[in-house]
Design a protein around this motif. Structure first.
Motif, PDB file in Angstrom:
ATOM      1  N   ALA A   1       0.822  -1.209   0.000  1.00 13.48           N
ATOM      2  CA  ALA A   1       0.000   0.000   0.000  1.00 13.48           C
ATOM      3  C   ALA A   1       0.857   1.260   0.000  1.00 13.48           C
ATOM      4  CB  ALA A   1      -0.933  -0.016   1.206  1.00 13.48           C
ATOM      5  N   LEU A   2       1.925   1.249   0.798  1.00 12.81           N
ATOM      6  CA  LEU A   2       2.791   2.424   0.866  1.00 12.81           C
ATOM      7  C   LEU A   2       3.501   2.676  -0.460  1.00 12.81           C
ATOM      8  CD1 LEU A   2       4.067   4.669   2.573  1.00 12.81           C
ATOM      9  CD2 LEU A   2       5.828   3.032   3.279  1.00 12.81           C
ATOM     10  N   VAL A   3       4.014   1.614  -1.072  1.00 15.63           N
ATOM     11  CA  VAL A   3       4.699   1.765  -2.363  1.00 15.63           C
ATOM     12  C   VAL A   3       3.712   2.229  -3.435  1.00 15.63           C
ATOM     13  CG1 VAL A   3       5.878   0.503  -4.213  1.00 15.63           C
ATOM     14  CG2 VAL A   3       6.521   0.112  -1.834  1.00 15.63           C
ATOM     15  N   TYR A   4       2.520   1.637  -3.445  1.00 16.64           N
ATOM     16  CA  TYR A   4       1.535   2.035  -4.462  1.00 16.64           C
ATOM     17  C   TYR A   4       1.180   3.509  -4.312  1.00 16.64           C
ATOM     18  CZ  TYR A   4      -2.065   1.361  -7.970  1.00 16.64           C
ATOM     19  OH  TYR A   4      -2.789   1.431  -9.137  1.00 16.64           O
ATOM     20  N   ALA A   5       0.884   3.933  -3.081  1.00 13.27           N
ATOM     21  CA  ALA A   5       0.506   5.332  -2.859  1.00 13.27           C
ATOM     22  C   ALA A   5       1.641   6.280  -3.227  1.00 13.27           C
ATOM     23  CB  ALA A   5       0.097   5.528  -1.404  1.00 13.27           C
ATOM     24  N   SER A   6       2.878   5.876  -2.944  1.00 13.62           N
ATOM     25  CA  SER A   6       4.022   6.742  -3.215  1.00 13.62           C
ATOM     26  C   SER A   6       4.309   6.882  -4.704  1.00 13.62           C
ATOM     27  CB  SER A   6       5.262   6.193  -2.495  1.00 13.62           C
ATOM     28  OG  SER A   6       5.050   6.124  -1.095  1.00 13.62           O
ATOM     29  N   LEU A   7       4.050   5.826  -5.478  1.00 13.95           N
ATOM     30  CA  LEU A   7       4.383   5.834  -6.905  1.00 13.95           C
ATOM     31  C   LEU A   7       3.215   6.243  -7.798  1.00 13.95           C
ATOM     32  CD1 LEU A   7       6.457   2.525  -7.220  1.00 13.95           C
ATOM     33  CD2 LEU A   7       7.317   4.864  -6.980  1.00 13.95           C
ATOM     34  N   SER A   8       2.011   6.202  -7.274  1.00 13.13           N
ATOM     35  CA  SER A   8       0.822   6.362  -8.131  1.00 13.13           C
ATOM     36  C   SER A   8       0.731   7.731  -8.793  1.00 13.13           C
ATOM     37  CB  SER A   8      -0.447   6.100  -7.314  1.00 13.13           C
ATOM     38  OG  SER A   8      -0.566   7.035  -6.250  1.00 13.13           O
ATOM     39  N   SER A   9       1.323   8.744  -8.185  1.00 12.49           N
ATOM     40  CA  SER A   9       1.249  10.083  -8.778  1.00 12.49           C
ATOM     41  C   SER A   9       2.237  10.252  -9.931  1.00 12.49           C
ATOM     42  CB  SER A   9       1.520  11.153  -7.717  1.00 12.49           C
ATOM     43  OG  SER A   9       2.820  11.009  -7.176  1.00 12.49           O
ATOM     44  N   ARG A  10       3.203   9.329 -10.040  1.00 17.33           N
ATOM     45  CA  ARG A  10       4.233   9.450 -11.075  1.00 17.33           C
ATOM     46  C   ARG A  10       4.126   8.388 -12.165  1.00 17.33           C
ATOM     47  NH1 ARG A  10       9.199   9.439  -7.042  1.00 17.33           N
ATOM     48  NH2 ARG A  10       7.625   8.471  -5.716  1.00 17.33           N
ATOM     49  N   LEU A  11       3.459   7.281 -11.866  1.00 24.37           N
ATOM     50  CA  LEU A  11       3.371   6.184 -12.822  1.00 24.37           C
ATOM     51  C   LEU A  11       1.918   5.813 -13.074  1.00 24.37           C
ATOM     52  CD1 LEU A  11       6.135   3.846 -11.311  1.00 24.37           C
ATOM     53  CD2 LEU A  11       6.380   5.398 -13.258  1.00 24.37           C
ATOM     54  N   ARG A  12       1.680   5.169 -14.204  1.00 25.77           N
ATOM     55  CA  ARG A  12       0.349   4.645 -14.485  1.00 25.77           C
ATOM     56  C   ARG A  12       0.124   3.391 -13.641  1.00 25.77           C
ATOM     57  NH1 ARG A  12      -2.004   6.935 -18.915  1.00 25.77           N
ATOM     58  NH2 ARG A  12      -3.346   5.122 -19.241  1.00 25.77           N
ATOM     59  N   TRP A  13      -1.114   2.876 -13.670  1.00 25.62           N
ATOM     60  CA  TRP A  13      -1.483   1.819 -12.732  1.00 25.62           C
ATOM     61  C   TRP A  13      -0.681   0.530 -12.930  1.00 25.62           C
ATOM     62  CZ3 TRP A  13      -3.201  -2.923 -14.211  1.00 25.62           C
ATOM     63  CH2 TRP A  13      -3.700  -3.067 -15.526  1.00 25.62           C
ATOM     64  N   PHE A  14      -0.349   0.179 -14.181  1.00 30.39           N
ATOM     65  CA  PHE A  14       0.275  -1.127 -14.408  1.00 30.39           C
ATOM     66  C   PHE A  14       1.686  -1.211 -13.811  1.00 30.39           C
ATOM     67  CE2 PHE A  14       2.398  -4.402 -17.063  1.00 30.39           C
ATOM     68  CZ  PHE A  14       1.627  -5.479 -16.653  1.00 30.39           C
ATOM     69  N   PRO A  15       2.600  -0.289 -14.130  1.00 35.16           N
ATOM     70  CA  PRO A  15       3.916  -0.378 -13.476  1.00 35.16           C
ATOM     71  C   PRO A  15       3.830  -0.165 -11.967  1.00 35.16           C
ATOM     72  CG  PRO A  15       3.748   1.635 -14.766  1.00 35.16           C
ATOM     73  CD  PRO A  15       2.572   0.799 -15.119  1.00 35.16           C
ATOM     74  N   THR A  16       2.865   0.633 -11.533  1.00 36.77           N
ATOM     75  CA  THR A  16       2.715   0.873 -10.092  1.00 36.77           C
ATOM     76  C   THR A  16       2.341  -0.405  -9.366  1.00 36.77           C
ATOM     77  OG1 THR A  16       1.990   3.147 -10.528  1.00 36.77           O
ATOM     78  CG2 THR A  16       1.556   2.270  -8.344  1.00 36.77           C
TER      79      THR A  16
END
Length: 241
Positions: free
Chosen positions: A64-79
């Protein structure tokens, strides 16, 4: 599983991502997985998975932490791929670790509290967008396939991997991916924060499986655990963003 994912999705649409995520954080997925493992392999087997499940739960928090941290910079699939990677890194590091129930509970509570404290904050207010008609059926299908695969895999994985994969972020990733792709990063962050808030109840659920399931009829034990989880999570509801 299909009505559960549909119900959580409708809760998100009615009450917002925070409260909907909190509802989704209850052990709707791990509970049935644990229940069917107990039915098929016995109460002792289900109880023996719990220390591993507590370590796997830490992986879900990292997801959850990694997803939330990356979601603003990457699209859903790589996230989601990178977030799954975080979960499996924790799972692999946990293999062969001999940890007591008390230590596992303590580790979960410390990590969960720290993750919530440092969790990214959304920059915009929630703005619901109408979703396509196929949205809920597709969510139901994806989540159900995950549950079927994990319960069937228990025959081959044994209690350690079965425990590690019991808290696999099925509900978490399904809600995060669909929300991220349709409504953006901030909505995904809100729903993930709500999901994490329900983590305290999830820890209580796992402890109950270890203590209660071997001591009484399986159906009664899981019924008690369901009510107990709701009580514990009721304390956290005021923290929803």
């Amino acid at each position: 599983m299909p009505p559960l994912i549909a119900g959580v999705t409708m809760a998100v649409r009615k009450w917002g991502e925070g409260l909907g995520g909190w509802i989704g954080g209850f052990p709707w997925v791990a509970g049935p997985i644990s229940f069917f493992i107990a039915l098929e392999h016995g109460a002792g087997f289900a109880a023996s998975t719990i220390t591993s499940a507590l370590l796997g739960s830490v992986g879900t928090m990292c997801f959850a932490l990694v997803y939330a941290s990356l979601s603003s910079r990457l699209r859903w699939f790589p996230t989601v791929l990178l977030s799954y990677g975080a979960f499996f890194v924790v799972a692999l590091l946990s293999l062969g670790r001999d940890i007591s129930l008390t230590a596992g509970v303590g580790l979960n509570l410390i990590v969960l509290t720290l993750v919530l404290y440092f969790f990214p904050k959304p920059k915009t207010k929630g703005d619901f967008k109408k979703q396509p008609s196929w949205d809920i059926p597709l969510r139901m299908l994806v989540a159900t396939l995950f549950v079927v695969m994990l319960t069937q895999a228990a025959d081959y994985l044994g209690p350690t991997w079965s425990g590690l994969l019991t808290p696999f972020p099925i509900m978490t990733s399904t809600l995060a991916v669909f929300t991220h792709s349709q409504q953006g990063s901030d909505a995904a962050i809100r729903i993930l924060y709500g999901l994490l808030l329900a983590g305290y109840g999830f820890v209580a659920f796992l402890v109950g499986v270890a203590w209660l399931v071997p001591q009484m009829p399986i159906g009664v034990a899981y019924g008690i655990l369901t009510v107990s989880t709701m009580v514990v999570n009721g304390i956290t509801i005021k923290m929803i963003r």
